[in-house]
Design an enzyme around this catalytic site. Sequence first.
Site, PDB file in Angstrom:
ATOM      1  N   LYS A 187       8.406  14.012  -3.854  1.00 19.88           N
ATOM      2  CA  LYS A 187       8.345  14.241  -2.392  1.00 19.88           C
ATOM      3  C   LYS A 187       8.654  15.704  -2.058  1.00 19.88           C
ATOM      4  O   LYS A 187       9.038  16.479  -2.934  1.00 19.88           O
ATOM      5  CB  LYS A 187       9.338  13.323  -1.681  1.00 19.88           C
ATOM      6  CG  LYS A 187       9.239  11.860  -2.058  1.00 19.88           C
ATOM      7  CD  LYS A 187       8.141  11.111  -1.332  1.00 19.88           C
ATOM      8  CE  LYS A 187       8.088   9.672  -1.841  1.00 19.88           C
ATOM      9  NZ  LYS A 187       7.105   8.846  -1.156  1.00 19.88           N
TER      10      LYS A 187
HETATM   11  C1  LIG Z   1       7.467   7.353  -1.333  1.00 22.80           C
HETATM   12  C2  LIG Z   1       7.086   6.402  -0.277  1.00 22.80           C
HETATM   13  C3  LIG Z   1       7.974   5.396   0.137  1.00 22.80           C
HETATM   14  C4  LIG Z   1       9.345   5.170  -0.456  1.00 22.80           C
HETATM   15  O1  LIG Z   1       9.385   5.244  -1.815  1.00 22.80           O
HETATM   16  P1  LIG Z   1      10.731   5.186  -2.683  1.00 22.80           P
HETATM   17  O2  LIG Z   1      10.218   5.414  -4.057  1.00 22.80           O
HETATM   18  O3  LIG Z   1      11.320   3.841  -2.488  1.00 22.80           O
HETATM   19  O4  LIG Z   1      11.655   6.257  -2.226  1.00 22.80           O
HETATM   20  C5  LIG Z   1       7.569   4.589   1.193  1.00 22.80           C
HETATM   21  N1  LIG Z   1       6.376   4.749   1.791  1.00 22.80           N
HETATM   22  C6  LIG Z   1       5.500   5.703   1.397  1.00 22.80           C
HETATM   23  C7  LIG Z   1       4.209   5.833   2.139  1.00 22.80           C
HETATM   24  C8  LIG Z   1       5.818   6.535   0.341  1.00 22.80           C
HETATM   25  O5  LIG Z   1       4.943   7.464  -0.058  1.00 22.80           O
END
Ligand SMILES: *Cc1c(COP(=O)(O)O)cnc(C)c1O
Length: 377
Positions: A187
Amino acid sequence: MHDTAIRRIPLAQPSIGARERELVEQVLASDVLALGPFAQTFEAGVAEMAGRRFGISCNSGTAGLHMAVAALGIGDGDEVITTPFSFVASANCILYERATPRFVDIEEDSLGMDPNLVEDAAGPRTKAILPVHVFGRPCRIEPLAAMAGSHGWRLIEDACEGLGSRTGDRKLGSFGDASVFAFYPNKQITTGEGGMVVTDDPVLASTMRSLRNQGRDEDGTWLRHVRLGYNYRLDELSAAVGVAQLERLEELRAGRARVAAAYAAALGGRDWVRLPQSSAEETVDWFVYVIRLDASIDRDRLMRDLDAVGVPSRPYFSPLHLQPYYQEALGYRMGDFPVTERVAASTLAIPWSAVLPDEDVQYVATAIIDAVARQSV
Ligand SMILES: *Cc1c(COP(=O)(O)O)cnc(C)c1O
Protein backbone atom coordinates in the site's frame (compact mmCIF):
# COMPACT_ATOMS: atom_id res chain seq x y z
CA MET A 1 16.90 -11.40 -26.43
CA HIS A 2 17.71 -10.11 -22.95
CA ASP A 3 19.78 -13.27 -22.61
CA THR A 4 22.24 -11.65 -20.26
CA ALA A 5 19.53 -10.45 -17.93
CA ILE A 6 18.96 -12.68 -14.93
CA ARG A 7 17.40 -9.89 -12.97
CA ARG A 8 14.03 -10.17 -11.34
CA ILE A 9 12.12 -6.98 -10.71
CA PRO A 10 9.77 -6.97 -7.70
CA LEU A 11 6.06 -6.43 -8.41
CA ALA A 12 5.85 -4.30 -5.26
CA GLN A 13 8.38 -3.17 -2.69
CA PRO A 14 8.08 -1.25 0.57
CA SER A 15 10.53 1.55 1.32
CA ILE A 16 11.89 1.08 4.83
CA GLY A 17 14.54 3.55 5.97
CA ALA A 18 16.52 4.78 8.95
CA ARG A 19 13.53 6.50 10.56
CA GLU A 20 11.46 3.28 10.67
CA ARG A 21 14.40 1.48 12.31
CA GLU A 22 14.91 4.27 14.81
CA LEU A 23 11.28 4.28 15.96
CA VAL A 24 11.07 0.48 16.13
CA GLU A 25 14.21 0.57 18.30
CA GLN A 26 12.45 3.06 20.58
CA VAL A 27 9.54 0.68 21.00
CA LEU A 28 11.83 -2.25 21.78
CA ALA A 29 13.71 -0.18 24.34
CA SER A 30 10.50 1.01 25.98
CA ASP A 31 9.06 -2.44 26.81
CA VAL A 32 5.62 -1.15 25.72
CA LEU A 33 4.89 -3.48 22.80
CA ALA A 34 1.11 -3.15 22.72
CA LEU A 35 -1.54 -0.56 23.66
CA GLY A 36 0.97 2.26 23.66
CA PRO A 37 1.71 5.77 22.42
CA PHE A 38 2.79 4.95 18.84
CA ALA A 39 -0.65 3.61 17.92
CA GLN A 40 -2.16 6.85 19.25
CA THR A 41 0.29 9.03 17.33
CA PHE A 42 -0.37 7.04 14.19
CA GLU A 43 -4.14 7.36 14.68
CA ALA A 44 -3.92 11.12 15.12
CA GLY A 45 -1.72 11.44 12.02
CA VAL A 46 -3.94 9.41 9.70
CA ALA A 47 -7.14 11.03 11.01
CA GLU A 48 -5.68 14.47 10.39
CA MET A 49 -4.55 13.50 6.93
CA ALA A 50 -8.05 12.35 6.03
CA GLY A 51 -9.67 15.37 7.69
CA ARG A 52 -11.44 13.22 10.27
CA ARG A 53 -11.91 13.56 14.04
CA PHE A 54 -11.04 10.00 15.06
CA GLY A 55 -8.68 7.26 13.90
CA ILE A 56 -9.06 3.71 15.20
CA SER A 57 -6.00 1.65 14.33
CA CYS A 58 -6.30 -2.10 13.85
CA ASN A 59 -4.24 -4.99 12.61
CA SER A 60 -5.48 -5.11 9.00
CA GLY A 61 -7.67 -3.27 6.55
CA THR A 62 -9.97 -6.28 6.63
CA ALA A 63 -10.36 -5.94 10.40
CA GLY A 64 -11.14 -2.24 9.91
CA LEU A 65 -13.87 -3.00 7.36
CA HIS A 66 -15.33 -5.67 9.65
CA MET A 67 -15.41 -3.26 12.61
CA ALA A 68 -17.11 -0.57 10.52
CA VAL A 69 -19.81 -3.00 9.38
CA ALA A 70 -20.33 -4.35 12.91
CA ALA A 71 -20.29 -0.94 14.61
CA LEU A 72 -22.90 0.39 12.20
CA GLY A 73 -25.22 -2.41 13.28
CA ILE A 74 -25.35 -4.11 9.88
CA GLY A 75 -26.41 -7.71 10.41
CA ASP A 76 -28.64 -10.64 9.60
CA GLY A 77 -30.98 -9.95 6.70
CA ASP A 78 -29.46 -6.59 5.80
CA GLU A 79 -28.15 -5.87 2.33
CA VAL A 80 -25.13 -3.78 1.47
CA ILE A 81 -24.57 -2.50 -2.06
CA THR A 82 -20.96 -2.87 -3.16
CA THR A 83 -18.72 -3.54 -6.14
CA PRO A 84 -17.50 -6.83 -7.61
CA PHE A 85 -14.34 -5.15 -8.94
CA SER A 86 -12.36 -5.14 -5.71
CA PHE A 87 -10.21 -7.08 -3.32
CA VAL A 88 -12.22 -9.79 -1.58
CA ALA A 89 -12.16 -8.13 1.88
CA SER A 90 -14.63 -5.39 0.85
CA ALA A 91 -17.35 -8.01 0.31
CA ASN A 92 -16.26 -10.56 2.93
CA CYS A 93 -16.69 -7.98 5.69
CA ILE A 94 -20.43 -7.90 4.90
CA LEU A 95 -20.71 -11.70 5.06
CA TYR A 96 -18.89 -11.77 8.42
CA GLU A 97 -21.97 -10.11 9.95
CA ARG A 98 -24.41 -12.37 8.07
CA ALA A 99 -25.55 -9.53 5.82
CA THR A 100 -25.67 -9.91 2.03
CA PRO A 101 -23.45 -8.05 -0.44
CA ARG A 102 -25.44 -6.84 -3.45
CA PHE A 103 -22.99 -6.21 -6.27
CA VAL A 104 -23.51 -3.52 -8.88
CA ASP A 105 -21.35 -3.12 -11.97
CA ILE A 106 -18.65 -0.48 -12.36
CA GLU A 107 -18.03 2.44 -14.67
CA GLU A 108 -15.41 1.93 -17.33
CA ASP A 109 -13.63 5.18 -16.50
CA SER A 110 -13.11 5.34 -12.73
CA LEU A 111 -13.50 1.56 -12.32
CA GLY A 112 -15.64 2.32 -9.26
CA MET A 113 -19.27 1.43 -8.59
CA ASP A 114 -21.58 3.00 -11.20
CA PRO A 115 -23.92 5.43 -9.38
CA ASN A 116 -26.52 4.98 -12.12
CA LEU A 117 -26.97 1.31 -11.23
CA VAL A 118 -27.28 1.67 -7.48
CA GLU A 119 -30.96 2.50 -7.21
CA ASP A 120 -32.00 -0.53 -9.24
CA ALA A 121 -30.02 -2.79 -6.91
CA ALA A 122 -31.51 -1.26 -3.77
CA GLY A 123 -34.45 -2.69 -1.91
CA PRO A 124 -36.24 -2.45 1.43
CA ARG A 125 -33.40 -4.30 3.17
CA THR A 126 -30.65 -2.07 1.85
CA LYS A 127 -28.86 -0.74 4.88
CA ALA A 128 -25.60 0.62 3.51
CA ILE A 129 -23.40 1.14 0.50
CA LEU A 130 -19.73 0.22 0.45
CA PRO A 131 -17.92 1.78 -2.51
CA VAL A 132 -14.24 1.11 -3.18
CA HIS A 133 -11.65 3.50 -4.60
CA VAL A 134 -9.85 1.28 -7.06
CA PHE A 135 -6.05 1.46 -7.48
CA GLY A 136 -6.00 4.87 -5.71
CA ARG A 137 -8.34 6.61 -8.15
CA PRO A 138 -11.49 8.11 -6.60
CA CYS A 139 -14.74 6.35 -7.43
CA ARG A 140 -17.82 8.59 -7.99
CA ILE A 141 -18.01 9.07 -4.26
CA GLU A 142 -19.87 12.40 -4.26
CA PRO A 143 -23.04 11.20 -6.04
CA LEU A 144 -22.84 7.95 -4.05
CA ALA A 145 -22.64 9.86 -0.77
CA ALA A 146 -25.58 12.05 -1.82
CA MET A 147 -27.63 8.95 -2.66
CA ALA A 148 -26.80 7.36 0.70
CA GLY A 149 -27.87 10.59 2.41
CA SER A 150 -31.21 10.82 0.62
CA HIS A 151 -32.10 7.15 1.25
CA GLY A 152 -30.86 7.02 4.83
CA TRP A 153 -28.24 4.37 4.01
CA ARG A 154 -25.00 4.18 5.93
CA LEU A 155 -21.86 4.78 3.89
CA ILE A 156 -18.64 2.83 4.44
CA GLU A 157 -15.83 4.08 2.24
CA ASP A 158 -13.21 1.46 1.38
CA ALA A 159 -10.20 3.76 1.00
CA CYS A 160 -7.73 0.89 1.51
CA GLU A 161 -6.15 1.75 -1.85
CA GLY A 162 -6.77 5.49 -1.63
CA LEU A 163 -4.58 7.03 1.06
CA GLY A 164 -3.59 10.53 -0.01
CA SER A 165 -5.74 10.76 -3.15
CA ARG A 166 -8.27 13.55 -3.59
CA THR A 167 -11.30 14.53 -5.58
CA GLY A 168 -11.54 18.31 -5.78
CA ASP A 169 -10.53 19.48 -2.32
CA ARG A 170 -11.98 16.40 -0.58
CA LYS A 171 -9.59 13.71 0.56
CA LEU A 172 -10.45 10.06 0.17
CA GLY A 173 -11.29 8.78 3.60
CA SER A 174 -13.36 11.85 4.44
CA PHE A 175 -16.72 10.57 3.13
CA GLY A 176 -19.49 8.76 4.90
CA ASP A 177 -19.95 7.27 8.34
CA ALA A 178 -16.61 5.49 8.37
CA SER A 179 -13.68 5.09 6.00
CA VAL A 180 -11.02 2.41 6.07
CA PHE A 181 -7.32 2.48 5.17
CA ALA A 182 -4.92 -0.46 4.94
CA PHE A 183 -1.17 -0.71 5.42
CA TYR A 184 -0.13 -4.04 3.90
CA PRO A 185 3.41 -3.79 2.42
CA ASN A 186 2.21 -2.94 -1.10
CA LYS A 187 0.00 0.00 0.00
CA GLN A 188 1.01 3.69 -0.20
CA ILE A 189 2.39 3.40 3.34
CA THR A 190 2.90 0.23 5.33
CA THR A 191 2.97 -1.07 8.89
CA GLY A 192 3.59 -4.68 7.80
CA GLU A 193 0.05 -5.75 8.56
CA GLY A 194 -2.25 -2.96 9.67
CA GLY A 195 -5.31 -0.85 9.06
CA MET A 196 -7.28 2.12 10.34
CA VAL A 197 -10.88 3.26 10.42
CA VAL A 198 -11.49 6.99 10.45
CA THR A 199 -14.76 8.64 11.41
CA ASP A 200 -16.23 11.86 12.79
CA ASP A 201 -18.75 10.04 14.99
CA PRO A 202 -17.62 9.70 18.64
CA VAL A 203 -20.06 6.86 19.39
CA LEU A 204 -18.92 4.85 16.38
CA ALA A 205 -15.29 5.50 17.32
CA SER A 206 -15.87 4.28 20.85
CA THR A 207 -17.70 1.15 19.65
CA MET A 208 -14.85 0.29 17.30
CA ARG A 209 -12.23 0.80 20.03
CA SER A 210 -14.19 -1.72 22.07
CA LEU A 211 -14.63 -4.16 19.15
CA ARG A 212 -10.90 -4.25 18.45
CA ASN A 213 -10.13 -4.75 22.15
CA GLN A 214 -12.09 -7.90 23.04
CA GLY A 215 -15.31 -5.98 23.66
CA ARG A 216 -13.86 -4.13 26.64
CA ASP A 217 -15.44 -0.87 27.70
CA GLU A 218 -13.54 2.39 27.30
CA ASP A 219 -12.63 2.24 31.00
CA GLY A 220 -10.48 -0.75 29.99
CA THR A 221 -11.37 -3.09 32.84
CA TRP A 222 -9.35 -6.07 31.65
CA LEU A 223 -11.76 -8.92 32.29
CA ARG A 224 -15.06 -7.18 31.66
CA HIS A 225 -16.52 -7.61 28.16
CA VAL A 226 -19.61 -5.62 27.22
CA ARG A 227 -19.99 -6.89 23.64
CA LEU A 228 -18.66 -9.62 21.35
CA GLY A 229 -15.19 -8.32 20.59
CA TYR A 230 -12.07 -9.31 18.71
CA ASN A 231 -8.36 -8.89 19.02
CA TYR A 232 -7.86 -6.47 16.16
CA ARG A 233 -5.29 -4.24 17.93
CA LEU A 234 -2.29 -2.78 16.08
CA ASP A 235 0.91 -3.55 18.01
CA GLU A 236 3.45 -0.85 18.81
CA LEU A 237 6.22 -2.15 16.53
CA SER A 238 3.86 -1.90 13.56
CA ALA A 239 2.51 1.47 14.68
CA ALA A 240 6.07 2.83 14.95
CA VAL A 241 6.72 1.83 11.34
CA GLY A 242 3.47 3.60 10.42
CA VAL A 243 4.48 6.81 12.19
CA ALA A 244 7.78 6.86 10.29
CA GLN A 245 6.06 6.11 6.97
CA LEU A 246 3.60 8.93 7.54
CA GLU A 247 6.50 11.32 8.17
CA ARG A 248 8.00 10.17 4.87
CA LEU A 249 4.77 10.27 2.88
CA GLU A 250 5.76 13.22 0.68
CA GLU A 251 9.02 11.50 -0.23
CA LEU A 252 7.19 8.26 -1.06
CA ARG A 253 4.59 10.12 -3.12
CA ALA A 254 7.31 11.88 -5.05
CA GLY A 255 8.93 8.50 -5.75
CA ARG A 256 5.68 7.12 -7.14
CA ALA A 257 5.11 10.26 -9.22
CA ARG A 258 8.59 9.81 -10.71
CA VAL A 259 7.87 6.16 -11.60
CA ALA A 260 4.46 7.04 -13.10
CA ALA A 261 6.08 9.75 -15.25
CA ALA A 262 8.77 7.31 -16.38
CA TYR A 263 6.16 4.71 -17.38
CA ALA A 264 4.15 7.37 -19.20
CA ALA A 265 7.25 8.43 -21.16
CA ALA A 266 8.20 4.84 -21.99
CA LEU A 267 4.75 3.36 -22.74
CA GLY A 268 2.59 6.37 -23.62
CA GLY A 269 1.10 7.13 -27.02
CA ARG A 270 0.54 3.49 -28.06
CA ASP A 271 -2.92 2.51 -29.21
CA TRP A 272 -2.79 -0.97 -27.66
CA VAL A 273 -2.33 0.16 -24.07
CA ARG A 274 -4.18 2.54 -21.80
CA LEU A 275 -2.14 3.84 -18.89
CA PRO A 276 -3.64 4.81 -15.50
CA GLN A 277 -5.51 8.07 -15.91
CA SER A 278 -7.28 10.51 -13.67
CA SER A 279 -9.52 13.47 -14.38
CA ALA A 280 -8.52 17.11 -14.01
CA GLU A 281 -10.17 17.60 -10.61
CA GLU A 282 -8.52 14.51 -9.12
CA THR A 283 -5.12 14.09 -7.47
CA VAL A 284 -4.17 10.43 -7.40
CA ASP A 285 -1.42 8.74 -5.44
CA TRP A 286 -1.53 5.36 -7.22
CA PHE A 287 -1.56 2.22 -5.11
CA VAL A 288 -0.68 -0.09 -8.00
CA TYR A 289 0.14 0.65 -11.62
CA VAL A 290 -2.45 -1.13 -13.73
CA ILE A 291 -2.38 -0.90 -17.49
CA ARG A 292 -5.26 -1.87 -19.74
CA LEU A 293 -4.50 -3.84 -22.85
CA ASP A 294 -6.32 -3.83 -26.14
CA ALA A 295 -8.68 -6.81 -26.53
CA SER A 296 -6.51 -8.13 -29.37
CA ILE A 297 -3.62 -8.82 -26.98
CA ASP A 298 -3.36 -12.25 -25.36
CA ARG A 299 -2.80 -11.12 -21.81
CA ASP A 300 -1.90 -14.49 -20.36
CA ARG A 301 0.73 -15.05 -23.05
CA LEU A 302 2.08 -11.57 -22.38
CA MET A 303 2.34 -12.41 -18.66
CA ARG A 304 4.27 -15.58 -19.41
CA ASP A 305 6.63 -13.74 -21.76
CA LEU A 306 7.23 -11.04 -19.17
CA ASP A 307 7.84 -13.58 -16.44
CA ALA A 308 10.46 -15.27 -18.61
CA VAL A 309 12.53 -12.06 -18.62
CA GLY A 310 12.14 -11.43 -14.89
CA VAL A 311 9.13 -9.10 -14.99
CA PRO A 312 6.26 -10.19 -12.75
CA SER A 313 2.73 -9.00 -13.49
CA ARG A 314 -0.71 -9.82 -12.22
CA PRO A 315 -4.30 -9.56 -13.50
CA TYR A 316 -5.99 -6.99 -11.28
CA PHE A 317 -8.67 -7.66 -10.04
CA SER A 318 -10.19 -11.05 -10.50
CA PRO A 319 -13.94 -10.28 -10.14
CA LEU A 320 -15.43 -11.13 -6.77
CA HIS A 321 -18.70 -12.52 -8.16
CA LEU A 322 -16.69 -15.15 -10.05
CA GLN A 323 -14.76 -16.35 -7.00
CA PRO A 324 -15.70 -19.97 -6.26
CA TYR A 325 -16.99 -19.09 -2.80
CA TYR A 326 -19.20 -16.26 -4.09
CA GLN A 327 -20.61 -18.36 -6.92
CA GLU A 328 -21.43 -21.11 -4.46
CA ALA A 329 -22.78 -18.96 -1.62
CA LEU A 330 -24.59 -16.25 -3.60
CA GLY A 331 -25.26 -17.88 -6.98
CA TYR A 332 -23.49 -15.29 -9.11
CA ARG A 333 -22.20 -16.32 -12.52
CA MET A 334 -20.26 -15.19 -15.56
CA GLY A 335 -22.16 -12.51 -17.45
CA ASP A 336 -23.70 -10.89 -14.36
CA PHE A 337 -21.43 -7.82 -14.43
CA PRO A 338 -20.20 -7.31 -17.99
CA VAL A 339 -18.15 -4.14 -17.45
CA THR A 340 -16.32 -5.67 -14.50
CA GLU A 341 -15.66 -8.83 -16.50
CA ARG A 342 -14.46 -6.95 -19.58
CA VAL A 343 -12.16 -4.69 -17.56
CA ALA A 344 -10.83 -7.58 -15.48
CA ALA A 345 -9.94 -9.49 -18.66
CA SER A 346 -7.74 -6.66 -19.94
CA THR A 347 -5.97 -5.27 -16.87
CA LEU A 348 -2.42 -5.98 -15.85
CA ALA A 349 -0.55 -4.70 -12.78
CA ILE A 350 3.11 -4.19 -13.56
CA PRO A 351 6.08 -3.54 -11.21
CA TRP A 352 5.45 -0.49 -9.07
CA SER A 353 6.85 1.13 -5.95
CA ALA A 354 8.20 4.45 -4.74
CA VAL A 355 11.73 3.06 -5.06
CA LEU A 356 11.61 1.40 -8.49
CA PRO A 357 14.71 2.69 -10.34
CA ASP A 358 14.21 4.45 -13.68
CA GLU A 359 16.30 1.80 -15.41
CA ASP A 360 13.92 -0.92 -14.14
CA VAL A 361 10.94 1.06 -15.45
CA GLN A 362 12.71 1.21 -18.80
CA TYR A 363 13.44 -2.53 -18.68
CA VAL A 364 9.80 -3.37 -17.88
CA ALA A 365 8.47 -1.06 -20.61
CA THR A 366 10.84 -2.52 -23.20
CA ALA A 367 9.91 -6.05 -22.18
CA ILE A 368 6.19 -5.23 -22.64
CA ILE A 369 6.71 -3.52 -25.99
CA ASP A 370 8.85 -6.40 -27.30
CA ALA A 371 6.44 -9.08 -26.11
CA VAL A 372 3.43 -7.31 -27.66
CA ALA A 373 5.34 -6.86 -30.94
CA ARG A 374 5.95 -10.61 -31.04
CA GLN A 375 2.20 -11.21 -30.72
CA SER A 376 1.29 -9.11 -33.71
CA VAL A 377 3.58 -10.81 -36.23
C1 LIG B 1 -5.76 -3.95 0.76
C2 LIG B 1 -7.22 -3.86 0.69
C3 LIG B 1 -8.02 -4.14 1.80
C4 LIG B 1 -7.49 -4.60 3.14
O1 LIG B 1 -6.51 -5.54 3.06
P1 LIG B 1 -5.67 -6.08 4.32
O2 LIG B 1 -4.69 -6.99 3.66
O3 LIG B 1 -6.62 -6.79 5.20
O4 LIG B 1 -5.03 -4.94 5.01
C5 LIG B 1 -9.39 -3.95 1.67
N1 LIG B 1 -9.94 -3.52 0.52
C6 LIG B 1 -9.19 -3.26 -0.57
C7 LIG B 1 -9.88 -2.75 -1.80
C8 LIG B 1 -7.82 -3.44 -0.53
O5 LIG B 1 -7.08 -3.19 -1.62
